[in-house]
Motif scaffolding. Structure first.
Motif, PDB file in Angstrom:
ATOM      1  N   GLU B  24      11.872   0.618  23.262  1.00  0.00           N
ATOM      2  CA  GLU B  24      11.140   0.935  25.096  1.00  0.00           C
ATOM      3  C   GLU B  24      10.189   2.952  25.437  1.00  0.00           C
ATOM      4  O   GLU B  24       9.634   2.297  25.964  1.00  0.00           O
ATOM      5  N   SER B  25      11.564   2.909  25.196  1.00  0.00           N
ATOM      6  CA  SER B  25      11.801   4.231  25.587  1.00  0.00           C
ATOM      7  C   SER B  25      10.609   5.244  24.359  1.00  0.00           C
ATOM      8  O   SER B  25       9.201   6.296  25.110  1.00  0.00           O
ATOM      9  N   LEU B  26      10.429   4.740  23.268  1.00  0.00           N
ATOM     10  CA  LEU B  26       9.903   4.537  22.228  1.00  0.00           C
ATOM     11  C   LEU B  26       8.081   4.819  22.827  1.00  0.00           C
ATOM     12  O   LEU B  26       7.203   5.826  22.177  1.00  0.00           O
ATOM     13  N   LEU B  27       8.192   3.505  23.036  1.00  0.00           N
ATOM     14  CA  LEU B  27       7.275   2.784  23.265  1.00  0.00           C
ATOM     15  C   LEU B  27       6.223   4.063  25.045  1.00  0.00           C
ATOM     16  O   LEU B  27       5.417   4.065  24.667  1.00  0.00           O
ATOM     17  N   LEU B  28       6.995   4.201  25.460  1.00  0.00           N
ATOM     18  CA  LEU B  28       6.829   5.128  26.701  1.00  0.00           C
ATOM     19  C   LEU B  28       5.524   6.666  26.078  1.00  0.00           C
ATOM     20  O   LEU B  28       5.338   6.696  26.337  1.00  0.00           O
ATOM     21  N   ALA B  29       6.738   6.967  25.738  1.00  0.00           N
ATOM     22  CA  ALA B  29       6.716   8.238  24.865  1.00  0.00           C
ATOM     23  C   ALA B  29       5.395   8.649  23.740  1.00  0.00           C
ATOM     24  O   ALA B  29       5.207   9.208  24.061  1.00  0.00           O
ATOM     25  N   LEU B  30       4.779   7.261  23.449  1.00  0.00           N
ATOM     26  CA  LEU B  30       3.720   7.487  22.456  1.00  0.00           C
ATOM     27  C   LEU B  30       2.486   7.469  22.694  1.00  0.00           C
ATOM     28  O   LEU B  30       1.635   7.981  23.492  1.00  0.00           O
ATOM     29  N   ASP B  31       2.127   8.445  21.847  1.00  0.00           N
ATOM     30  CA  ASP B  31       0.470   9.620  22.267  1.00  0.00           C
ATOM     31  C   ASP B  31      -0.312   8.939  21.946  1.00  0.00           C
ATOM     32  O   ASP B  31      -0.295   8.460  20.580  1.00  0.00           O
ATOM     33  N   HIS B  32      -1.621   8.197  22.825  1.00  0.00           N
ATOM     34  CA  HIS B  32      -2.067   6.742  22.131  1.00  0.00           C
ATOM     35  C   HIS B  32      -3.118   7.537  20.817  1.00  0.00           C
ATOM     36  O   HIS B  32      -3.727   6.867  20.035  1.00  0.00           O
ATOM     37  N   GLN B  33      -3.832   9.006  21.437  1.00  0.00           N
ATOM     38  CA  GLN B  33      -4.555   9.994  20.519  1.00  0.00           C
ATOM     39  C   GLN B  33      -3.575  10.028  19.311  1.00  0.00           C
ATOM     40  O   GLN B  33      -4.452   9.660  18.260  1.00  0.00           O
ATOM     41  N   HIS B  34      -2.664  10.728  19.290  1.00  0.00           N
ATOM     42  CA  HIS B  34      -2.188  11.263  17.813  1.00  0.00           C
ATOM     43  C   HIS B  34      -0.455  10.659  17.968  1.00  0.00           C
ATOM     44  O   HIS B  34       0.508  11.276  18.172  1.00  0.00           O
ATOM     45  N   PRO B  35      -0.462   9.696  17.378  1.00  0.00           N
ATOM     46  CA  PRO B  35       0.743   9.281  17.493  1.00  0.00           C
ATOM     47  C   PRO B  35       1.493   9.552  16.222  1.00  0.00           C
ATOM     48  O   PRO B  35       0.783   9.572  15.648  1.00  0.00           O
ATOM     49  N   ASP B  36       2.967   9.771  16.435  1.00  0.00           N
ATOM     50  CA  ASP B  36       4.390   9.903  15.651  1.00  0.00           C
ATOM     51  C   ASP B  36       4.523   9.106  14.605  1.00  0.00           C
ATOM     52  O   ASP B  36       4.606   8.333  15.393  1.00  0.00           O
ATOM     53  N   VAL B  88       0.803  -1.099  23.905  1.00  0.00           N
ATOM     54  CA  VAL B  88       2.200  -0.787  24.030  1.00  0.00           C
ATOM     55  C   VAL B  88       2.483  -1.571  25.157  1.00  0.00           C
ATOM     56  O   VAL B  88       3.082  -2.354  25.101  1.00  0.00           O
ATOM     57  N   ASP B  89       1.100  -2.239  26.576  1.00  0.00           N
ATOM     58  CA  ASP B  89       1.854  -3.203  27.049  1.00  0.00           C
ATOM     59  C   ASP B  89       1.740  -4.855  26.429  1.00  0.00           C
ATOM     60  O   ASP B  89       3.148  -5.043  27.010  1.00  0.00           O
ATOM     61  N   ALA B  90       1.373  -5.426  25.359  1.00  0.00           N
ATOM     62  CA  ALA B  90       1.944  -6.312  24.930  1.00  0.00           C
ATOM     63  C   ALA B  90       2.847  -6.237  23.490  1.00  0.00           C
ATOM     64  O   ALA B  90       4.041  -6.591  24.101  1.00  0.00           O
ATOM     65  N   CYS B  91       3.579  -4.428  23.887  1.00  0.00           N
ATOM     66  CA  CYS B  91       4.661  -4.982  22.985  1.00  0.00           C
ATOM     67  C   CYS B  91       5.795  -4.991  23.844  1.00  0.00           C
ATOM     68  O   CYS B  91       7.483  -4.880  23.622  1.00  0.00           O
ATOM     69  N   LEU B  92       5.783  -3.807  24.966  1.00  0.00           N
ATOM     70  CA  LEU B  92       6.486  -4.276  26.466  1.00  0.00           C
ATOM     71  C   LEU B  92       7.260  -5.402  26.459  1.00  0.00           C
ATOM     72  O   LEU B  92       7.647  -5.432  27.418  1.00  0.00           O
ATOM     73  N   GLU B  93       5.110  -5.810  26.777  1.00  0.00           N
ATOM     74  CA  GLU B  93       6.117  -7.524  27.453  1.00  0.00           C
ATOM     75  C   GLU B  93       6.834  -8.431  26.510  1.00  0.00           C
ATOM     76  O   GLU B  93       7.841  -8.669  27.056  1.00  0.00           O
ATOM     77  N   ALA B  94       7.043  -7.848  24.910  1.00  0.00           N
ATOM     78  CA  ALA B  94       7.449  -8.598  23.793  1.00  0.00           C
ATOM     79  C   ALA B  94       8.539  -8.413  24.539  1.00  0.00           C
ATOM     80  O   ALA B  94       9.876  -8.825  24.186  1.00  0.00           O
ATOM     81  N   PHE B 374      13.674   4.670  33.772  1.00  0.00           N
ATOM     82  CA  PHE B 374      11.921   4.751  35.200  1.00  0.00           C
ATOM     83  C   PHE B 374      11.195   5.289  34.555  1.00  0.00           C
ATOM     84  O   PHE B 374      10.137   4.612  35.217  1.00  0.00           O
ATOM     85  N   PRO B 375      11.012   5.205  33.561  1.00  0.00           N
ATOM     86  CA  PRO B 375       9.520   5.696  33.000  1.00  0.00           C
ATOM     87  C   PRO B 375       8.521   4.240  32.867  1.00  0.00           C
ATOM     88  O   PRO B 375       7.268   4.536  33.301  1.00  0.00           O
ATOM     89  N   ARG B 376       9.775   3.698  32.813  1.00  0.00           N
ATOM     90  CA  ARG B 376       8.765   1.680  32.807  1.00  0.00           C
ATOM     91  C   ARG B 376       8.440   1.588  33.989  1.00  0.00           C
ATOM     92  O   ARG B 376       7.654   1.324  34.217  1.00  0.00           O
ATOM     93  N   VAL B 377       9.528   1.816  34.799  1.00  0.00           N
ATOM     94  CA  VAL B 377       9.228   1.603  36.585  1.00  0.00           C
ATOM     95  C   VAL B 377       8.202   2.629  37.409  1.00  0.00           C
ATOM     96  O   VAL B 377       6.805   1.681  37.378  1.00  0.00           O
TER      97      VAL B 377
END
Lengths: 162, 690
Positions: B24-36, B88-94, B374-377
């Protein structure tokens, strides 16, 4: 009644009991319930506790309540001398200590030696007397100590738990 | 397998929960344009680990879902799919569904198979969206896709002819594409067959010319065969290794003896799981780690039950007390004659104190374990509320007691939600007020003089003083306009108090702040509010470092000593005769600076004899709980200690007026007073008399 103490007449197996003296009477409890025996030390009284609960002690970091069986059973004078003994018991996942006049010995009792308790008892609820054991001219009152300690009138356990 | 797996379940639950959290924390931290790349790989690895162990432990539902998730993530990290909000939404839901499934297996909570199916479909759709457009096949295609990896047996391996032949053979099964062309004879080849009709038969065809054939997960849901293979990696690399050894012996261009087996082994394991050459060094230890049932991170940590740690803490506490007892005896001895004994005891004290400190630190965990949710919340809520919010966190490494961490989650979540709902304004309002459109919620933790301070701040509209006062009047409270700000803010902690104009499903039911304060007080902490109109609000929570120790003031009553938790003590004073008032002949009031406080006479309450009965010769300890105050009459103050809290209820029962017990320096037991109960009792007594 606790199954550990139920001894029918035909049972030839020996059960070991710790015997102790309370005001001249000899009592016996299942040795498997006994954790250790130590001398009576200062206790910290607890507010709102019945008279026979002397208080709590620190037993290697655990807070353990101490019960004076002499007061509970109305036997003998509750005197506290350097020879007063506390028997630490393990009953129902709890640790409690009982004050007795003296610890005598460990005896083995067979089913044949056990007799049903007489129908007269003053302070002790008959439910918690397993029976009388006759061992070499001695009469031992065998107590279901676990049942007694966890009973509601010992006030050791919260009502919700008991 | 005859042995009982259930003993490993707890390890699996703990591990899976950790993987889900990191995912979860990794997904939230992902940079959408330049994913690490690293982050994507880490997410993939988390999913993969869960899948592996879930399969091993027979939790098929989790394994199935992670399998789909993994397929999707695999495409993402290969760059075949873009990172986006939908993904990201789908992954978070999963991740949430997986969390639910985990809870089901752990606690028997009801499962929702429909949710799992729905999210699996969503993930599969995302994964196939790309595959379908690429090859123009129906979107179900990738469900039947199979990827084969193998090492060619033929001596002329690496020659195009062999591959062509093979492709022709396989064309019967579906659309064949070459994913990786082996450059040398020992490197694995990889073929992808879309619309594969019979993966097993295709595998047989390949096996005719190659060995070490393995079926890899293709994009989305692959057949059972591939999944089974994947699940039991231990069975495959071993024979593969042996065979390639044999191949190597015949190979005229053999590499140096030492290097050869290693490379093959690496290759086999690595090719088996992933096909990213750049990641070889990183992914190769992966299967091995999983086989030993360890966390993928490879940290040098061990899992120990909290009860074991508590036992050690207990025993170390005993050691400290034993030392104190020895010290007391030694103090009576001549320091010159027994110099070495004294020196030895001094050293023992140092050592045992150090030991105590280190053992206590074992129970401490960083507050990031609370903050990470909290990032998720914030993300979910701000979306729901139509607000733009940025969360800033600092001091995540501040450590606090494990027991506290578990119990601070709910109050903190509530505060954060409040900040988002009530604090941060909608973008239009923010623009109108000349503020940046994106609101900021700050979470900050630090240690300050023996306490942990957690601040939840926002740059929103601040508390509305007039609104709170109006609400208070509406609810029949007696308030005046001259109340100080702090007192006005304090009103929101009253039960049922809510200033939200409309009840949302986020907050506003008014069953929040009073519970928040009660929970925090129960932990021995307190909460303060600072707020400025249109600047923002800051809630400051102060907590003790640990639940196991409390700062206490010891008082004597008769021959007994009691501990009063210091957090509740306002002050102590020796009353003058004029300060004692009686009410109804029985109840006692203490007049302090114009206030009349009910008095709890401790020796009466606890029935203690030979205690001081003259109020003017004893001490009044003023207590404050939840804004209510009372005085407690004791004989004398003894001192201030840090005491270790011990439960009375372990072997005894709850005693009214007593919160717990502790062991004093001399080994005796002292009761810790329940200040909350005492103050309530004093209040009730006065109310009954009046």
């Amino acid at each position: 009644m606790n199954k550990n103490h139920t001894i029918d007449d035909g049972d030839q197996r020996k059960h070991e009991f710790l015997t102790f003296v309370l005001g001249g009477e000899e009592y016996a409890i299942d040795i498997l319930r006994v954790q250790e025996i130590r001398s009576y030390d200062v206790v910290t009284p607890i507010a709102h506790a019945p008279e026979f609960i002397k208080g709590v002690i620190n037993l290697r970091g655990a807070i353990v309540p101490i019960i004076d069986l002499r007061i509970k059973f109305g036997l003998g004078k509750p005197e506290y001398t350097p020879f007063t003994v506390v028997v630490i018991l393990n009953v129902g996942n709890r640790v409690v200590g009982i004050v007795v006049d003296a610890v005598s010995d460990v005896v083995a009792v067979t089913g044949e030696q056990m007799h049903p308790p007489p129908e007269l008892s003053r302070a002790v609820d008959l439910r918690y007397i397993t029976g009388l054991a006759m061992v070499e001219e001695r009469m031992l009152i065998v107590v279901d100590i676990e049942g007694l300690m966890l009973s509601a009138d010992m006030a050791l356990v919260d009502e919700t738990v008991a | 397998m005859s042995y009982d797996m259930s003993q490993f379940y707890q390890i699996f639950f703990a591990e899976a929960a950790e993987h889900l959290e990191s995912m979860e924390s990794l997904l939230l931290a992902l940079d959408h344009q330049h994913p690490d790349r690293e982050q994507l790989n880490a997410v993939f690895r988390a999913a993969h680990s869960i899948k592996g162990s879930a399969g091993t432990f027979g939790f098929g539902d989790m394994a199935d879902l992670t399998h789909v998730l993994e397929g999707l993530l695999d495409k993402v990290r290969k760059g075949e799919l873009p990172v986006g909000n939908a993904l990201v939404d789908a992954c978070l839901e999963a991740r949430d569904v997986l969390g639910g499934q985990l809870a089901t297996h752990r606690d028997g909570a009801p499962a929702d198979p429909a949710a799992a199916a729905a999210v699996a479909t969503r993930l599969a759709a995302l994964a196939t969206g790309d595959a379908a457009s690429a090859i123009g096949a129906p979107s179900t295609a990738s469900a039947d896709a199979a990827v084969f990896e193998f090492v060619c047996d033929a001596p002329e391996a690496g020659q195009p002819a062999v591959l062509e032949m093979l492709c022709e053979e396989l064309a019967d099964f579906g659309t064949v594409s070459v994913e990786r062309h082996a450059t040398s004879s020992m490197a694995p080849w990889r073929l992808r067959i879309e619309n594969c009709r019979d993966a097993a038969a295709a595998g047989d065809v390949i096996a005719f010319v190659a060995h070490d054939v393995s079926v890899l997960p293709a994009g989305a849901a692959t057949g059972d065969a591939s999944w089974g293979l994947f699940d039991e990696p231990a069975t495959l690399p071993a024979p593969g290794l042996d065979d390639s050894w044999g191949l190597f012996a015949d190979e005229p261009m053999a590499l140096p003896e030492g290097a050869a087996p290693r490379q093959v082994a690496d290759d086999g394991a690595y090719g088996f799981f992933t096909d990213l050459p750049a990641l070889a060094s990183e992914t190769s230890p992966f299967p091995r780690v999983r086989q030993t049932g360890n966390a993928a991170s490879g940290e040098s940590t061990i899992r120990v039950g909290v009860d074991k740690v508590d036992l050690i803490i207990n025993q170390v506490g005993e050691l400290v007390i034993t030392h104190a007892m020895l010290q007391q005896i030694a103090n009576a001895l001549d320091p010159v004659q027994f110099e070495r004994l004294h020196a030895g005891l001094a050293q023992l004290e140092r050592n045992s104190r150090d030991l105590q400190a280190s053992v206590m630190s074992v129970r401490m965990v960083p507050i990031s374990t609370v903050f990470h949710r909290f990032p998720r919340v914030v993300r979910d809520l701000s979306g729901k509320l139509g607000k733009q919010v940025e969360l800033k966190m600092s001091g995540e490494n501040t450590e606090l007691d494990r027991g506290l961490v578990e119990r601070i989650v709910d109050p903190l979540t509530h505060l954060v939600r409040n900040s988002l709902d009530h604090g941060i304004e909608v973008p239009e309002k923010r623009l109108a007020a000349g503020k940046p459109v994106v609101g900021t919620v700050t979470l900050k933790a630090y240690q300050h003089s023996g306490t942990v301070v957690i601040e939840v701040g926002d740059d929103g509209s601040g508390l509305d003083r007039e609104l709170i006062l109006a609400k208070a009047r509406e609810r029949g409270m007696v308030v005046s306009d001259s109340l100080g700000d702090a007192e006005v803010w304090g009103l929101i902690f009253e039960a049922g108090f809510s200033t939200a104009e409309q009840v949302t499903d986020v907050s506003g039911r008014g069953v929040g702040m009073d519970v928040v304060r009660r929970n925090i007080t129960a932990l021995g902490g307190r909460i303060d509010i600072e707020s400025m109109a249109s600047i923002g609000t800051r809630m400051t929570v102060r907590l003790p470092l640990t639940l196991a120790i409390v700062d206490g003031m010891s008082v004597s009553v008769g021959s007994e000593s009691y501990i009063v938790p210091l957090g509740y003590v306002l002050e102590s004073l020796q009353p003058e005769p004029g300060m004692i008032k009686r009410m109804g002949g029985v109840d006692v009031l203490l007049q302090v600076r114009g206030d009349y406080l009910p008095v709890v006479v401790l020796h009466e309450l606890f029935g203690i004899c030979n205690a001081e009965t003259d109020f003017c010769r004893g001490i009044m300890v003023l207590l404050e709980v939840d804004g209510r105050r009372a005085a407690m009459f004791v004989d004398a103050l003894l001192g201030q200690h840090q005491v270790v809290i011990k439960s009375l209820e372990t072997n005894y029962r709850k005693v009214p007026g007593v919160a717990a017990a502790t062991i004093m320096g001399d080994g005796r037991v002292a009761c810790i007073l329940d200040a909350v109960a005492l103050v309530s009792k004093a209040d009730a007594g006065i109310a009954a008399a009046a």
